[in-house]
Structures are given as structure tokens and as C-alpha cells.
Design a protein around this motif. Structure first.
Motif, PDB file in Angstrom:
ATOM      1  N   LYS A 161       0.821  -1.211   0.000  1.00  0.00           N
ATOM      2  CA  LYS A 161       0.000   0.000   0.000  1.00  0.00           C
ATOM      3  C   LYS A 161       0.854   1.260   0.000  1.00  0.00           C
ATOM      4  O   LYS A 161       0.348   2.370   0.086  1.00  0.00           O
ATOM      5  CB  LYS A 161      -0.918   0.005   1.225  1.00  0.00           C
ATOM      6  CG  LYS A 161      -1.981  -1.098   1.169  1.00  0.00           C
ATOM      7  CD  LYS A 161      -2.779  -1.158   2.438  1.00  0.00           C
ATOM      8  CE  LYS A 161      -3.746  -2.350   2.365  1.00  0.00           C
ATOM      9  NZ  LYS A 161      -4.372  -2.611   3.666  1.00  0.00           N
ATOM     10  N   THR A 162       2.168   1.087  -0.060  1.00  0.00           N
ATOM     11  CA  THR A 162       3.047   2.251   0.011  1.00  0.00           C
ATOM     12  C   THR A 162       2.854   3.160  -1.193  1.00  0.00           C
ATOM     13  O   THR A 162       2.711   2.704  -2.317  1.00  0.00           O
ATOM     14  CB  THR A 162       4.539   1.849   0.064  1.00  0.00           C
ATOM     15  OG1 THR A 162       4.751   0.857  -0.913  1.00  0.00           O
ATOM     16  CG2 THR A 162       4.939   1.363   1.413  1.00  0.00           C
ATOM     17  N   ALA A 163       2.881   4.453  -0.912  1.00  0.00           N
ATOM     18  CA  ALA A 163       2.722   5.437  -1.979  1.00  0.00           C
ATOM     19  C   ALA A 163       4.028   5.618  -2.743  1.00  0.00           C
ATOM     20  O   ALA A 163       4.039   5.896  -3.919  1.00  0.00           O
ATOM     21  CB  ALA A 163       2.274   6.767  -1.383  1.00  0.00           C
ATOM     22  N   SER A 164       5.162   5.432  -2.041  1.00  0.00           N
ATOM     23  CA  SER A 164       6.458   5.742  -2.643  1.00  0.00           C
ATOM     24  C   SER A 164       7.410   4.548  -2.530  1.00  0.00           C
ATOM     25  O   SER A 164       7.494   3.921  -1.472  1.00  0.00           O
ATOM     26  CB  SER A 164       7.060   6.963  -1.932  1.00  0.00           C
ATOM     27  OG  SER A 164       8.358   7.216  -2.388  1.00  0.00           O
ATOM     28  N   LYS A 165       8.101   4.250  -3.613  1.00  0.00           N
ATOM     29  CA  LYS A 165       9.096   3.176  -3.624  1.00  0.00           C
ATOM     30  C   LYS A 165      10.387   3.746  -4.193  1.00  0.00           C
ATOM     31  O   LYS A 165      10.423   4.159  -5.353  1.00  0.00           O
ATOM     32  CB  LYS A 165       8.609   2.002  -4.476  1.00  0.00           C
ATOM     33  CG  LYS A 165       7.339   1.356  -3.924  1.00  0.00           C
ATOM     34  CD  LYS A 165       6.734   0.365  -4.883  1.00  0.00           C
ATOM     35  CE  LYS A 165       5.408  -0.159  -4.329  1.00  0.00           C
ATOM     36  NZ  LYS A 165       4.737  -1.088  -5.260  1.00  0.00           N
ATOM     37  N   VAL A 166      11.442   3.792  -3.361  1.00  0.00           N
ATOM     38  CA  VAL A 166      12.692   4.430  -3.780  1.00  0.00           C
ATOM     39  C   VAL A 166      13.829   3.403  -3.708  1.00  0.00           C
ATOM     40  O   VAL A 166      14.326   3.080  -2.626  1.00  0.00           O
ATOM     41  CB  VAL A 166      13.035   5.654  -2.897  1.00  0.00           C
ATOM     42  CG1 VAL A 166      14.259   6.379  -3.451  1.00  0.00           C
ATOM     43  CG2 VAL A 166      11.844   6.601  -2.788  1.00  0.00           C
ATOM     44  N   PHE A 210      17.246  -0.758   4.862  1.00  0.00           N
ATOM     45  CA  PHE A 210      15.940  -0.344   4.358  1.00  0.00           C
ATOM     46  C   PHE A 210      15.165   0.427   5.419  1.00  0.00           C
ATOM     47  O   PHE A 210      15.319   0.174   6.621  1.00  0.00           O
ATOM     48  CB  PHE A 210      15.110  -1.569   3.954  1.00  0.00           C
ATOM     49  CG  PHE A 210      15.747  -2.415   2.884  1.00  0.00           C
ATOM     50  CD1 PHE A 210      15.470  -2.187   1.545  1.00  0.00           C
ATOM     51  CD2 PHE A 210      16.621  -3.446   3.220  1.00  0.00           C
ATOM     52  CE1 PHE A 210      16.063  -2.966   0.558  1.00  0.00           C
ATOM     53  CE2 PHE A 210      17.215  -4.230   2.243  1.00  0.00           C
ATOM     54  CZ  PHE A 210      16.934  -3.985   0.903  1.00  0.00           C
ATOM     55  N   THR A 211      14.339   1.366   4.963  1.00  0.00           N
ATOM     56  CA  THR A 211      13.313   1.950   5.826  1.00  0.00           C
ATOM     57  C   THR A 211      11.979   1.601   5.181  1.00  0.00           C
ATOM     58  O   THR A 211      11.809   1.774   3.968  1.00  0.00           O
ATOM     59  CB  THR A 211      13.477   3.479   5.953  1.00  0.00           C
ATOM     60  OG1 THR A 211      13.603   4.061   4.648  1.00  0.00           O
ATOM     61  CG2 THR A 211      14.716   3.829   6.777  1.00  0.00           C
ATOM     62  N   CYS A 212      11.059   1.065   5.984  1.00  0.00           N
ATOM     63  CA  CYS A 212       9.776   0.592   5.451  1.00  0.00           C
ATOM     64  C   CYS A 212       8.635   1.138   6.303  1.00  0.00           C
ATOM     65  O   CYS A 212       8.730   1.178   7.525  1.00  0.00           O
ATOM     66  CB  CYS A 212       9.708  -0.938   5.485  1.00  0.00           C
ATOM     67  SG  CYS A 212      11.000  -1.748   4.538  1.00  0.00           S
ATOM     68  N   GLY A 213       7.581   1.533   5.644  1.00  0.00           N
ATOM     69  CA  GLY A 213       6.413   2.025   6.365  1.00  0.00           C
ATOM     70  C   GLY A 213       5.255   2.207   5.406  1.00  0.00           C
ATOM     71  O   GLY A 213       5.377   1.923   4.210  1.00  0.00           O
ATOM     72  N   PRO A 214       4.121   2.698   5.909  1.00  0.00           N
ATOM     73  CA  PRO A 214       2.939   2.859   5.061  1.00  0.00           C
ATOM     74  C   PRO A 214       3.118   3.899   3.959  1.00  0.00           C
ATOM     75  O   PRO A 214       2.421   3.868   2.952  1.00  0.00           O
ATOM     76  CB  PRO A 214       1.839   3.284   6.049  1.00  0.00           C
ATOM     77  CG  PRO A 214       2.574   3.813   7.238  1.00  0.00           C
ATOM     78  CD  PRO A 214       3.856   3.062   7.305  1.00  0.00           C
TER      79      PRO A 214
END
Length: 387
Positions: free
Chosen positions: A79-84, A311-315
Motif C-alpha cells: 500500500k506504500t505510496a512511494s518506492k525508492v 531499508f526503511t519501510c512504512g505505510p
């Protein structure tokens, strides 16, 4: 009495410290260097042309690092808005010619641009094409390797002689001061390095003590940079994995650059693939019975530079960050933002394998897999961290 505790000597890496490290693409003029840059970076930058010195100022682009782990984490946090994803900065540097160390052609510009990068992709031409002029008149990759090795070595000897002169000036004062002692040791090391380079060897391929590495790093030597040899083949030779020059190239690298990797690839093939969608490129490679060399070219250079990922991971975002192996938690936080390093309290760490197994932050925590780490924690490859 109990035996004295052995303190392990801290490994000091060749090259400048930091996490924003850069790779430069080098080679003689007209070996496919700028076209390689375009293919590797999937970028319209660069200036490929059929004459020497088409590239004068180095072009720069960021290359996405292929990362199955990043793709897996994106699938979990779907559901993440951004993937970098992580990236590697790559430069296309002006083509070298014989006499560059003496300033011929674009020699001085070429060598100063190499000095500014942290590692080298050396493109070596192994294809025949009457329409693409070779600056030396014919295709002979071992001769080309010798030219670049000689020019970089000559420039490094020049750097070393200046450093030796400065060290000996202080050493000759005499006396027993710490500075005089250090400069005497430094002068001896520099003499060894000069002998090594003059014998045709590279500084990067030798074993040095941490103390020696610290001295070498101050000289910013061209032959102290990690190197990967990219062997530019015709599409036909790449697919059949055969070329009359490959054995000679391997013998040269084993002798003069032991331990460095040789990666065959085909600029015409990679250029063709770069104009296709991912699906079309996959279908084309399947039809040809081969694979693209680009993922290996990018990931291998990261390993050469001793770079790892956390990694940093979140909504809101999944992001892969690049650091050098051995980086402690506060410095890793500083890659995200200086304020995070300066105000560091603790890092909450989940191992990648645990994130994949439990697929949920609450489940990871319930299983006791969420670890709290302090300022001395050395970040490991694949850590998922919340600072």
C-alpha cells in the motif's frame, strides 16, 4: 594471569570515506565507452560519436541497483505510496590516448576526472567494425590495456614523487620527534609504491596495513581505485560466449590486476534492449538464449566498493539506502538526514529474513524479533531500521 585480550585491528578501506561513492567509465577513445554509459544508465546523456574525444566533460547519471530484496519488501508493504530503490552514480569520462599522463589529447582532464571517482569501469574493445575508427589503428585489447595501465601508472608515480619529496624534507631534519619518525616511515612506503607501480602492478590489488592505507588514501592514487574490466563484444560473440581475445585479456589481468573481475558484455545488444519495455527485453533475451550483463555490472561494482544496503519501510515509503560496510547506526541515520545522526537515541532493527517470514510489523514484534540497538551497533546488510 589471564592472557591479554587480543584487540582486532580495525580494517581501513582504500579510498575516500563516505557513502555517496561514484564509479567512472574509462577507456581509450572509440571503444564504446559513451554508448556503454547510455546502456548501463538507460540514459540519453553521453555523446557517442565516431571520432576521438566526443566526450569532453564527464556526464553523470544514477543507475538503479537491481535488488530482489527491495522488490520483496515492496510486495509486503504493497500500500506504500512511494518506492525508492538504491542507486549507483556513474560518470562517463573523456577517452584516453597515449601520452595522456604528459597532458596530450585531453589527458589532464581525463586523469583529474578519474581522480574524482571512487572506482573504475574500464571498457575494452573486442569487436571489429570498419566504420568505427580505433584511435590506435586496429583492435588489440591487450595493447589498449597496456596503454591505460601505463598512463595511470605514470601519473601515479608523479603524484608519489611529489609526496616523497614532501615527506623526505621533514625526515631529513633528523631528531627523534614523532613527526620525523612518521615521515621516515611514509617515505619508505612511498618508495615501495613507486617500485610496485613501475613493475606494472596496481595499488588496489595489494595487501596493506591500516596505517599504510591511511597514508595511501591521502595521495588519491589512480591505481588505488577498484577496477572492473568490461569487455565490449559484438552481439554474436556475446551470445555464443566466444572471442579470440578473451584468453589474452584474462592472462593480462591475472598478471597486472590480480583478483579484478572481467565481465563480457555487448554494447549493441544492451543498446537495443534499452529501447524496449521490460517485457519486450525479456522476450528478446529469451529468444536469443542469453541474459543482460547490466545487473551483474552494477551489483559487482557495489561489492567492489564495499557498499551494502539497509531499508526503511512504512505505510508511506519503502526505501533502500546505501552505506559502506562497517558503518555504525548513527552514521547510517545521517545518510537519511544529518539531524537523525546528531540527535540519535536508538535504532529499532528488524532483520530482512524476519520481515519476509512474518510479513507484519506486529508479528515481528510479538516474536521478539524487533531489536533495539545503540550508538555502537554496526549496521548489517539487509537491516530494516527505524531510527
Amino acid at each position: 594471569m589471564p592472557p591479554k585480550k587480543q584487540t582486532e585491528e580495525k580494517k581501513v578501506l582504500l579510498g575516500r570515506p563516505g557513502n555517496n561513492l561514484k564509479a567512472g567509465i574509462v577507456g581509450l577513445a572509440n571503444v564504446g565507452k559513451s554508448t556503454s554509459f547510455q546502456a548501463i544508465t538507460r540514459s540519453p546523456l553521453g555523446n557517442p560519436a565516431n571520432y576521438p574525444f566526443a566526450t569532453i566533460d564527464p556526464e553523470e547519471a544514477r543507475v538503479i541497483v537491481p535488488s530482489p530484496r527491495f522488490d520483496e519488501l515492496c510486495a509486503i508493504y504493497n500500500k506504500t505510496a512511494s518506492k525508492v530503490p538504491a542507486h549507483l552514480t556513474v560518470y562517463d569520462i573523456a577517452g584516453l590516448s597515449k601520452g595522456a599522463s604528459a597532458g596530450e589529447g585531453l589527458g589532464n582532464a581525463f586523469l583529474s576526472h578519474i581522480r574524482a571517482v571512487d572506482s573504475i569501469y574500464q571498457v575494452v574493445r573486442c569487436f571489429d567494425d570498419a566504420e568505427i575508427i580505433h584511435i590506435e589503428g586496429d583492435v588489440d585489447p591487450v595493447r589498449d590495456l597496456e596503454i591505460i595501465s601505463t598512463e595511470l601508472g605514470l601519473k601515479d608515480v608523479e603524484f608519489c614523487e611529489k609526496a616523497l619529496e614532501a615527506a623526505e624534507k621533514i625526515a631529513k631534519r633528523g631528531g627523534q620527534s614523532l613527526e620525523v619518525k612518521q615521515k621516515k616511515e611514509e617515505a619508505e612506503l612511498i618508495k615501495r609504491i613507486i617500485e610496485l607501480i613501475q613493475s606494472g602492478q596496481r595499488v588496489a590489488n595489494q595487501t596493506w596495513t591500516p596505517k599504510e592505507v591511511e597514508i595511501i588514501n591521502t595521495m588519491m592514487l589512480l591505481t588505488a581505485k577498484p577496477c572492473i574490466y568490461l569487455i565490449n563484444l559484438s552481439e554474436k560473440d556475446y551470445i555464443r560466449k566466444k572471442n579470440k581475445h578473451l584468453l589474452r585479456i584474462k592472462e593480462w589481468v591475472d598478471k597486472h590486476s590480480p583478483g579484478d573481475l572481467i565481465i563480457p558484455f555487448s554494447v549493441p545488444l544492451e543498446e537495443k534492449l534499452s529501447h524496449m519495455s521490460e517485457e519486450e527485453a525479456a522476450e528478446e533475451l529469451k529468444k536469443l538464449g542469453t541474459v543482460s550483463a547490466l545487473p551483474k555490472i552494477i551489483t559487482t561494482m557495489r561489492q567492489k566498493l564495499d557498499l551494502i544496503s539497509f531499508f526503511t519501510c512504512g505505510p508511506d515509503e519503502v526505501r533502500e539506502w546505501t552505506i559502506r560496510r562497517g558503518t555504525k547506526a548513527p552514521q547510517a541515520a545521517g545518510v537519511i538526514h544529518n539531524d537523525l545522526m546528531n540527535t540519535f537515541i536508538l535504532a529499532q532493527v528488524t532483520k530482512y529474513e524476519d520481515a519476509i517470514e512474518y510479513k507484519d510489523e506486529a508479528a515481528v514484534k510479538a516474536a521478539g524479533k524487533l531489536q533495539q540497538k545503540g550508538k555502537d551497533y554496526v549496521v548489517e546488510d539487509g537491516d530494516i531500521i527505524y531510527f
